[in-house]
Design an enzyme around this catalytic site. Structure first.
Site, short mmCIF file in Angstrom:
data_model
loop_
_atom_site.label_atom_id
_atom_site.label_comp_id
_atom_site.label_asym_id
_atom_site.label_seq_id
_atom_site.Cartn_x
_atom_site.Cartn_y
_atom_site.Cartn_z
N ASN A 154 0.84 -1.20 0.00
CA ASN A 154 0.00 0.00 0.00
C ASN A 154 0.88 1.25 0.00
OD1 ASN A 154 0.61 0.76 2.80
ND2 ASN A 154 -0.48 -1.13 3.28
N LYS A 189 9.12 -17.49 -10.14
CA LYS A 189 8.52 -16.31 -10.78
C LYS A 189 7.37 -16.73 -11.72
CE LYS A 189 9.58 -12.49 -13.77
NZ LYS A 189 10.46 -11.98 -14.79
N LYS A 233 -11.79 -2.69 18.77
CA LYS A 233 -10.43 -3.17 19.04
C LYS A 233 -10.01 -2.92 20.49
CE LYS A 233 -9.15 -2.47 14.21
NZ LYS A 233 -8.08 -2.60 13.23
N1 CTP Z 1 -4.40 -2.80 12.05
C1 CTP Z 1 -3.80 -3.95 12.57
N2 CTP Z 1 -3.87 -5.12 11.89
C2 CTP Z 1 -4.53 -5.20 10.70
C3 CTP Z 1 -5.13 -4.03 10.17
C4 CTP Z 1 -5.05 -2.86 10.87
O1 CTP Z 1 -3.21 -3.88 13.64
N3 CTP Z 1 -4.57 -6.34 10.06
C5 CTP Z 1 -4.31 -1.54 12.81
C6 CTP Z 1 -3.69 -0.39 12.05
O2 CTP Z 1 -2.30 -0.30 12.31
C7 CTP Z 1 -4.42 0.81 12.61
C8 CTP Z 1 -5.78 0.27 12.97
O3 CTP Z 1 -5.63 -1.14 13.09
O4 CTP Z 1 -3.84 1.31 13.79
C9 CTP Z 1 -6.85 0.57 11.95
O5 CTP Z 1 -6.41 0.25 10.67
P1 CTP Z 1 -7.32 0.52 9.38
O6 CTP Z 1 -6.64 -0.06 8.18
O7 CTP Z 1 -7.79 1.93 9.35
O8 CTP Z 1 -8.59 -0.31 9.74
P2 CTP Z 1 -9.01 -1.79 9.57
O9 CTP Z 1 -9.20 -2.36 10.94
O10 CTP Z 1 -8.10 -2.52 8.64
O11 CTP Z 1 -10.46 -1.60 8.91
P3 CTP Z 1 -10.86 -1.13 7.42
O12 CTP Z 1 -9.63 -1.36 6.56
O13 CTP Z 1 -11.99 -1.99 7.10
O14 CTP Z 1 -11.22 0.33 7.54
#
Ligand code: CTP
Length: 401
Positions: A211, A290, A342
């Protein structure tokens, strides 16, 4: 600053450039704020402004020469180096930056700097082409690598007639940065685990999905925590950033590796800040060899990665958990949902679709929500400033418990 507090000393090195006149304004602001300001001028600086101007404004003798007996007995170059709570060079010319980064101490300013143990802030100001010169940029990178703080020049019309990046930032901005760097060590009892950057999930030995996270927000949090006295562990995905000096750095690639590293470090910390953009999905299978083009169309099957922060929230044991929420709509509601689901103490939400906010830039526009229900919307600010706001909020919330 209360009178009971020891007056903090800023040693200000002024090198020769037209921006010297702005250093005069800076001294005025610093003195008004309550700092003791000790000024060292280079020969070049004295071509632009007289020592008398700085002496009158600071109320202190100005140091200009290494081998002047009167100055040495009145001020003393080692005394100056020892007295500094912060050493600032503003304006810093390309020449002085070149000398410092190569260990040359051939005048009073560079000699005192060599002898100081105080944190150093370099504020460059020069012609735009000089600033762009790769030699100068390499010198600045070297200084940052060894822990010096630097400010970016401002953009605009330059005295040399060019337009671009090279102006000394406004005196107020430099004073703000000085105050930030001198913030007290209010995190000295904290052991903070910070995650930063993206993950890479391999598709085959040469390809991955990832990403747009640059890691800048997480690294800004690391710098702020270190400056404020915390013990810091950084678990970082792949970024192009310099690892901050003073933090323990654990480098990982995939979300699974990040989870493992975080769980290993978790028992030893007082707080976790998950600024990493953890990859939500990984390929079900990474090909061992690959994938060749002759395969034709390839179908990707992805499976979800574990939610690291949610897992931490299930065994908090007195620890504080701070999450980020990258959103494109319903910012506050989504952030509060993440906070609840969370089991977090704070969430820093930002609208990644908004100009000046989110991935890769140096600024952010954030809203902080916390477990008391408070919602704090912050204006556009640098990621460094936001990092301090996050810790200010954290400490205020913790003191209410
Ligand atoms: N996070 C995590 N583990 C994951 C995804 C996210 O610990 N697999 C943590 C990120 O580091 C951040 C928080 O959770 O601090 C929220 O991440 P975000 O990507 O905004 O949310 P998601 O929980 O992934 O939800 P969505 O993508 O559906 O908005």
């Amino acid at each position: 600053m209360s009178s009971a507090e020891k007056q903090r000393v800023v040693v200000l090195g002024v090198s020769g450039g037209i921006a010297c006149y702005k250093a005069v304004e800076l001294v005025r602001i610093l003195v008004r704020t309550g700092f003791k300001v000790q000024i060292i001028m280079t020969r070049g600086a004295m071509e632009f402004v007289t020592p008398l101007t700085f002496q009158t404004l600071s109320g202190n003798p100005v140091a200009t020469e290494t081998f002047n007996l009167t100055q040495e007995s009145e001020i003393g170059h080692i005394n100056l180096a020892d007295a500094a709570d912060l050493f600032v060079i503003a304006p810093a010319t390309a020449n002085v930056i070149g000398k410092i980064s190569n260990g040359i101490a051939d005048d009073l300013l560079t000699t005192v700097l060599m002898a100081t143990k105080a944190p150093v802030l370099i504020v460059p100001a020069m012609n735009v082409h000089m600033y762009d010169n790769p030699i100068l940029q390499e010198n600045l990178r070297k200084l940052r690598r060894i822990g010096y703080h630097t400010m970016e020049p401002a953009e605009g019309f330059l005295a040399c007639g060019y337009e671009g990046k090279g102006r000394l930032p406004d005196a107020e901005k430099i004073a703000e940065e000085i105050e930030r760097l001198l913030k007290k060590k209010d995190l000295s009892t904290e052991r903070v685990l910070i995650t930063a950057g993206p993950n890479r999930e391999p598709l085959d030995p040469v390809r991955y999905i990832s990403n747009r996270s640059s890691g800048k927000m997480g690294y800004a949090l690391v710098r702020a925590a270190l400056r404020r006295g915390a013990d810091v562990t950084l678990v970082t995905g792949p970024t192009a950033l310099e690892p901050p000096i003073g933090a323990r750095v654990v480098a990982v690639t995939t979300a699974a590796e990040m989870r493992e590293a975080v769980l290993r470090e978790y028992p030893n910390c007082t707080a976790v800040i998950m600024a990493a953009a953890v990859a939500d999905y990984r390929p079900v299978m990474a090909a061992e060899k690959k994938i060749k083009r002759s395969h034709g169309a390839v179908e990707l099957r992805l499976e979800p990665n574990p939610d690291i922060l949610k897992e931490l929230g299930q065994s908090k044991d007195g620890k504080w958990l701070v999450g980020f929420a990258a959103e494109t709509e319903d910012l506050t509601a989504n952030a509060q949902k993440k906070l609840r689901e969370k089991n977090l103490d704070m969430v820093i939400a930002n609208n990644v679709a908004e100009e000046g906010s989110g991935f890769d830039g140096d600024t952010n526009i954030a809203t902080i929500v916390d477990r008391t229900g408070a919602i704090r919307s912050l204006p556009l600010m640098s990621k460094d400033d936001l990092a301090d706001r996050v810790f200010d909020h954290y400490l205020a919330l913790k003191s209410r418990r």
